[in-house]
Write an enzyme that holds these catalytic residues in place. Structure first.
Site, PDB file in Angstrom:
ATOM      1  CG  ASP A 155      -2.015  -0.975   1.186  1.00 48.52           C
ATOM      2  OD1 ASP A 155      -2.156  -1.638   0.146  1.00 48.52           O
ATOM      3  OD2 ASP A 155      -2.765  -1.087   2.175  1.00 48.52           O
ATOM      4  CG  ASP A 195      -2.571   0.594  -2.959  1.00 41.22           C
ATOM      5  OD1 ASP A 195      -3.728   0.156  -3.080  1.00 41.22           O
ATOM      6  OD2 ASP A 195      -2.261   1.480  -2.120  1.00 41.22           O
ATOM      7  CG  HIS A 240      -4.739   3.472  -0.321  1.00 40.32           C
ATOM      8  ND1 HIS A 240      -4.057   2.280  -0.317  1.00 40.32           N
ATOM      9  CD2 HIS A 240      -5.502   3.475   0.791  1.00 40.32           C
ATOM     10  CE1 HIS A 240      -4.420   1.570   0.747  1.00 40.32           C
ATOM     11  NE2 HIS A 240      -5.299   2.275   1.436  1.00 40.32           N
TER      12      HIS A 240
END
Lengths: 558, 558
Positions: A165, A197, A371
């Site tokens: 991530d 990710d 993210h």
């Protein structure tokens, strides 16, 4: 660049979780007779998984290949990456590698599960863990927890690069930016396949730096004036905690912590040096009454409205030490995870009714995602320049969008694999393809049971939850087939019995009629009798109530 | 302006639903010996209301005062305003007034409930319905369903004005803008108290006109090219349907309709002239195979991801007539209602996996809200200039924000009442105050049962849903207290029995021990025995499994 003696075929990349789903991230990299595992996460139950505590990956492929396994390599300390580890280690005890913070958080977890004798290795970025045909290297990544890593698995077929991530935070709180130079070196060495990710692949632009939240918090602390401040956020976001602590210090406020996971993380993070807070600034919840409101910040769990969390207990007047009062400023420094919107809204309503001011990330800059958004994802693709690409961590819609982004920067469609958990990607110098599948599935954990709740149990729970049940018991003489006692009827979750006497009398009569008929015809096949009772009662009850309770006929022979 | 002969005290305003909650809107206006009711809505069950179909208001206050009731005045035809009507009318049959479309939709509903002999009145704006001391007038409002009304109740204490659900759409699809002039006249006559829609009170700015959606749709239809187009939206949003039909016509596409509620609404709206569509443009779903993809638009239900809806069935390959194929363009012309995010996401994932392109309102201008945002709410307050103000229709956070907006435009705090369902506001020329409460609550409808599922049944359903149940049956001789048969154990939703034989054997042994002990001591109090079995089994099962199934011991006496 490392050169291996012999080519041992293609590299297999097998996700056991996290593809076409959110959570329980776990990826197997297999080369020759060696396996390394990246992460061992859990996911939280879907609505239809009634009564389930957590969900973990099916690891039967690994159990079958346990002799090959060299270790588990943890990218970071979030539950969807380490939460399945205790269950995994109970079955397959292999060394675990990760950053110092990840290992610290894992230690807490293993202690809770009373797991000893696990080999844990805190590893620094760029340190290499060498095996026969594989070499594993961690790289610094930026994410919503400190000390997050990407993973590079070196093989003579090229490098398998897993971003973990990440977001590209150019001004991270700890100053520790991603190692773009090392990524470029790896790229030059040759990245055979990248997993990246996909969580935010549908969001355009770039995610803001965590540092932005500091400004938002500072503004709110200024406005707060004499009020007590309560901040709810994710326990694991230690950089967020650091920023709350920093701004508290600036405004001369002490910090107190509520919620079990928050206390755990603060303790680990403080001990390991990830959270910088003066000892005299942190006070016990029992002491808060000795301070004025304007001298206090309470950091709490419950930013997702979780019903048992500290913030929800405050909102419901069920918290033993904190009572919300008029003027309190509650800052919810988090974004609702899909599915939690109503829970949070409920908590906010209760807090407002008690007179608190509530600020959520809709109305102030007090949260950023952990993210990468589309621009960052494309940047990562540009830096790594993998030959093959597997979008990872996300629902199909996100994986697909991420694949499109890769095409937008010029990758050809046949080099991109949008796959599901369990699919096996085989990649090597001379090509890559999806080849077969390994067993996968959701292993449900309910209490101490791991995997003992399956579809039948869940189907029954669903049935019971919707219409309850009706049990009919009758005692019959073995020889003559005569009814000796009953029928007795007990119902739960169906109707309020005291107000449904007619219905119950009718049901009893139906059972008596069936019994009478069988007695007359001397039928002693209990299965037949039970089915008859079930069918006739079902019809009767549906006609009378348009409901379908579970019907459990029990016959006792004496 | 009307002048009444005598002052009969204060006007009571009593919401029986819709305050501090979303849905089941119903407001009682009581003056002297007369009551008029505005709307009779339903709400959808909360997650914890297991197995419940719908929720309706407690109308016991109205049952007690049924002789006073003059009629129900419907603002518009949405379920949260008319869905409770059949249940209400079964108990209290009074005339129902509303717009032509509202009455048309109500007729369909009453037919489904086999309700006849209800006096229905289609009323035009500005028409007045006169009673002894009250006079009711409808005003045109703009909302996400055509023919929506606000309501003015005239009394000699002043006017009670209820906006109903509204937005200020200055370019509505039917050209029928709100009657600002009449609102201003009412304001001059003197509005004693206003109730106004708070749904979007937390959103700044103004809601876009429905007309905007037309442009967004047009762009997508252009891009669609040769593809088949499927549009999911709310059935009741007939203006939306009209725009879809218009753009379909422009691009030479036929329209077909899927989903029961969509078929119902299209039929009513077409019959009453609210939907303008050429007969040869609308085709049956059975005929779609005779057309090319580029000649088709399918309008469907399921914009909220409802598992049984037409769109969800298409996504799951369970739709009998439509199979999603590569290249289909699916337009979701709606915004997720809080709580439905995950359902919709699931449907989108499945559609994408089948190769469809999916466009939702995140990425295109294909949906606007039907509710007024902050600037419109302030405009309404400015136009109406009520003496007292009650924010209506919303959770506490929305009502509170709406109250703040009223303060921002200069209303004084003591003239604003943020109240809960059941609170009685008494207002008159010489003041207003909250005075007492009437009985309220959620009446749960489950199948044919109205109100027979209460807290005990729900608690049992919850218990059963989480851990299932274990039934223990034993037959005992009346005279000697000897066990004649059993203990038999049956469990459902607890563990998978075949894999838990040891656990079941252990449980049986526990029951035998308790029975043996009681036999020895000649204890024949079955309640004592049952409790003993329950307690000991509970402890045993929790220790072994960390689960708490419902335990039902049954003793049969022979």
């Amino acid at each position: 660049m490392i050169l291996f003696k012999k080519n041992v075929g293609k590299v297999k990349v097998i996700p056991l979780g996290g593809m076409n789903e959110i959570g329980k991230n776990m990826t197997v990299i297999e080369y020759g007779d060696e396996i390394v595992i990246i992460d061992a996460g859990l996911s939280f139950p879907e609505d239809e998984m009634l009564g389930i505590d957590i969900v973990i990956p099916d690891i039967s492929y690994l159990v079958k290949n346990r002799d090959k396994i060299k270790g588990v390599f943890i990218t970071h300390g979030h539950e969807d990456h380490i939460g399945g580890l205790p269950y995994f280690l109970k079955k397959i005890n292999v060394p675990v590698y990760g950053s110092r913070l990840s290992i610290g958080l894992i230690e807490v977890k293993l202690k809770e599960h009373k797991l000893e004798n696990v080999e844990l290795h805190a590893v620094k970025p760029l340190e290499k863990i060498k095996f026969k045909n594989l070499e594993v290297e961690f790289l610094k990544a930026t994410h919503s927890i400190p000390d997050a890593y990407s993973v590079a698995v070196h093989t003579d077929q090229g490098i398998i690069f897993h971003t973990g991530d990440f977001k590209i935070d150019l001004t991270p709180i700890d100053g520790d930016v991603m190692d773009f130079h090392r990524i470029c070196e790896l790229s030059s060495e040759g990245v055979l396949l990248m997993l990246s990710d996909s969580t935010n692949a549908e969001r355009p632009g770039s995610t803001m730096s965590e540092k932005n939240v500091g400004k938002g918090l500072d503004e709110l602390f200024t406005k707060a004036g004499e009020s007590r401040i309560i901040v709810a956020t994710f326990a694991s976001n230690i950089h967020r905690l650091q920023q709350i602590v920093d701004v508290a210090k600036k405004y001369g406020r002490k910090v107190s912590v509520s919620g079990r996971s928050m206390l755990n993380v603060v303790s680990v993070a403080k001990d390991l040096g990830y959270l910088d807070i003066d000892d005299d600034m942190i006070i016990d919840l029992n002491e808060i009454d000795s301070y004025e409101d304007k001298e206090l910040v309470i950091i709490t769990t419950g930013s997702q409205g979780e019903p048992m969390s500290a913030l929800a207990r405050m909102a419901n007047s069920e918290h033993k030490k904190i009572e919300i009062k008029k003027g309190d400023l509650v800052i919810i420094s988090a974004h609702p995870i899909p599915g939690n919107e109503k829970l949070i809204s409920k908590v906010i309503n209760f807090l407002l009714e008690k007179g608190a001011d509530v600020v959520s990330c809709d109305i102030a800059d007090i949260h950023v995602s952990g993210h990468a958004c589309q621009e960052e994802l494309k940047m990562m693709l540009r830096l790594v320049k993998p030959k093959y690409f597997v979008p990872a961590h996300g629902e199909y819609r996100m994986l697909k969008r991420h694949a499109e982004l890769a095409e937008e920067i010029g990758m050809s469609e046949e080099n991109i694999f949008v796959i599901s958990t369990g699919d096996v990607v085989e990649a090597g110098i001379d090509g890559a393809a999806v080849k077969g599948r390994v067993p996968t599935g959701n292993i449900l954990v309910d209490g101490l049971g791991v995997g003992d709740v399956g579809n039948i149990v869940l189907r029954d729970r669903k049935h019971l939850s919707e219409d309850g049940l009706m049990t009919i018991v009758v005692t019959i003489s073995k020889d003559e087939g005569k009814v000796l006692a009953g029928p007795d009827i007990i119902s739960r979750g169906f109707v309020y019995v005291r107000e449904s006497e007619d219905l119950m009398d009718g049901a009893k009569q139906i059972v008596r009629d069936v019994l009478g008929e069988c007695e007359e015809k001397s039928i002693k096949e209990w299965a037949y009798l039970k089915n008859n009772i079930k069918d006739q009662l079902k019809e009767y009850l549906y006609q009378k109530t348009k409901r379908n309770p579970m019907i459990l006929p029990i016959i006792m022979e004496v």
